[in-house]
Design an enzyme around this catalytic site. Structure first.
Site, mmCIF file in Angstrom:
data_model
loop_
_atom_site.group_PDB
_atom_site.id
_atom_site.type_symbol
_atom_site.label_atom_id
_atom_site.label_comp_id
_atom_site.label_asym_id
_atom_site.label_seq_id
_atom_site.Cartn_x
_atom_site.Cartn_y
_atom_site.Cartn_z
ATOM 1 N N ASP A 11 91.866 75.025 26.500
ATOM 2 C CA ASP A 11 92.838 74.921 25.406
ATOM 3 C C ASP A 11 92.076 74.451 24.176
ATOM 4 O O ASP A 11 91.371 73.438 24.239
ATOM 5 C CB ASP A 11 93.922 73.896 25.745
ATOM 6 C CG ASP A 11 94.881 74.380 26.818
ATOM 7 O OD1 ASP A 11 94.576 75.366 27.504
ATOM 8 O OD2 ASP A 11 95.945 73.751 26.975
ATOM 9 N N ASP A 133 107.733 78.302 29.770
ATOM 10 C CA ASP A 133 107.367 76.890 29.677
ATOM 11 C C ASP A 133 108.663 76.095 29.715
ATOM 12 O O ASP A 133 109.492 76.216 28.796
ATOM 13 C CB ASP A 133 106.604 76.636 28.375
ATOM 14 C CG ASP A 133 105.355 77.513 28.259
ATOM 15 O OD1 ASP A 133 104.750 77.827 29.293
ATOM 16 O OD2 ASP A 133 104.988 77.887 27.129
HETATM 17 O O1 LIG Z 1 98.954 74.762 27.164
HETATM 18 C C1 LIG Z 1 99.412 73.784 26.571
HETATM 19 O O2 LIG Z 1 99.075 72.607 26.854
HETATM 20 C C2 LIG Z 1 100.416 73.976 25.486
HETATM 21 C C3 LIG Z 1 100.968 72.890 24.879
HETATM 22 C C4 LIG Z 1 101.893 73.051 23.877
HETATM 23 C C5 LIG Z 1 102.244 74.323 23.484
HETATM 24 C C6 LIG Z 1 101.708 75.433 24.071
HETATM 25 C C7 LIG Z 1 100.789 75.283 25.093
HETATM 26 N N1 LIG Z 1 100.204 76.337 25.738
HETATM 27 C C8 LIG Z 1 100.525 77.675 25.796
HETATM 28 O O3 LIG Z 1 100.705 78.301 24.524
HETATM 29 C C9 LIG Z 1 101.360 79.513 24.782
HETATM 30 C C10 LIG Z 1 102.555 79.677 23.910
HETATM 31 O O4 LIG Z 1 102.188 80.026 22.626
HETATM 32 P P1 LIG Z 1 103.269 80.755 21.711
HETATM 33 O O5 LIG Z 1 104.531 79.991 21.897
HETATM 34 O O6 LIG Z 1 103.342 82.140 22.236
HETATM 35 O O7 LIG Z 1 102.708 80.628 20.359
HETATM 36 C C11 LIG Z 1 101.850 79.476 26.216
HETATM 37 O O8 LIG Z 1 100.942 80.173 27.051
HETATM 38 C C12 LIG Z 1 101.789 78.000 26.534
HETATM 39 O O9 LIG Z 1 101.726 77.806 27.924
#
Ligand SMILES: O=C(O)c1ccccc1N[C@@H]1O[C@H](COP(=O)(O)O)[C@@H](O)[C@H]1O
Length: 244
Positions: A11, A133
């Protein structure tokens, strides 16, 4: 029995590989250069990398050049990349796919622009996964800061549109080393025939063995983050633990 795929997570926030707790902005622990982290997982035998642009997910900028560099380096070494974070429209999807990643993972877009997501699922098939999520059974988007509807209603909608795969994260577990939410994963597998990638909470080799037992139900893989960075076990040990 198929082997549980393991996806070490990288990340990226502000140019660094980080881990968050519950996905909360500001809870970062930094683990250095993302490319070094990715190379370490590659050298340890990873076949997949779960690569997230956290700034793009939070709306605090992006790490696009760095993400492109990491993805291209991994693709050169035949390591598959699942790319996430801020992929929400045609331009960001095209840029993500152009990195050479194996698939992208859409989060917020599946909650806020369902018509667009249905369109790209139809166009790109299994290049698209959707990240579900959740807190309880409520989906969260925009860096997990906003509610985005009911898990099972959204899953039914995406299934009807042909979504090929789901990445299910229990936000309450993410980054906590408290063990995965096996009940949630079983419930999601019961609600869809599509493969599920488990995310959040893995803390031990026993957790990975427990996830392996869900492979016949539809759990295809597991994202492993904090446990690897905190050296609870090595990736080599993890890969050996999930061998049937
Ligand atoms: O992975 C994380 O810790 C996380 C924390 C906070 C937000 C998102 C996170 N991860 C991943 O990001 C994508 C979502 O991105 P978007 O909403 O499409 O812009 C998803 O895979 C989350 O698991």
């Amino acid at each position: 029995m198929s082997t549980l795929e393991l996806l070490p997570a990288v990340d990226v926030r502000d140019g660094q590989a980080v881990r968050l707790v519950h996905g909360e902005s500001g809870s970062e622990t930094s683990y250095g250069a993302p490319l070094e982290a990715a190379l370490a997982w590659q050298r340890a035998g990873a076949e997949w990398l779960h690569l997230v642009d956290l700034d793009a997910a939070f709306g605090t900028g992006d790490n696009r050049d760095l993400i492109r560099q990491v993805t291209a380096s991994m693709a050169d070494m035949n390591l598959k990349v699942e790319l996430s974070g801020g992929i929400r429209d045609d331009a960001s999807l095209a840029a993500a796919l152009a990195t050479g990643c194996t698939r992208v993972n859409l989060g917020t877009a599946a909650l806020e622009t369902p018509e667009w997501v249905a369109k790209v699922i139809a166009e790109y098939g299994d290049k698209i996964a959707v990240g579900l999520d959740v807190r309880g059974t409520t989906l969260r988007g925009r860096g997990w800061t906003r509610d985005g509807g009911d898990l099972y209603e959204t899953l039914a909608r995406l299934d009807s549109e042909g979504c090929s795969r789901y990445v299910v994260t229990d936000i309450a577990k993410d980054g906590t080393l408290q063990g995965p939410n096996l009940e949630l994963l079983k419930n999601v597998c019961a609600a869809t025939d599509k493969p599920v990638v488990a995310s959040g909470g893995v803390s031990s080799l026993d957790d990975l063995r427990a996830l392996s037992e869900l492979v016949p139900l539809g759990v295809e893989g597991a994202i492993v983050g904090k446990a690897l960075y905190a050296k609870a076990f090595t990736l080599e040990e993890a890969l050996a633990a999930v061998k049937p």
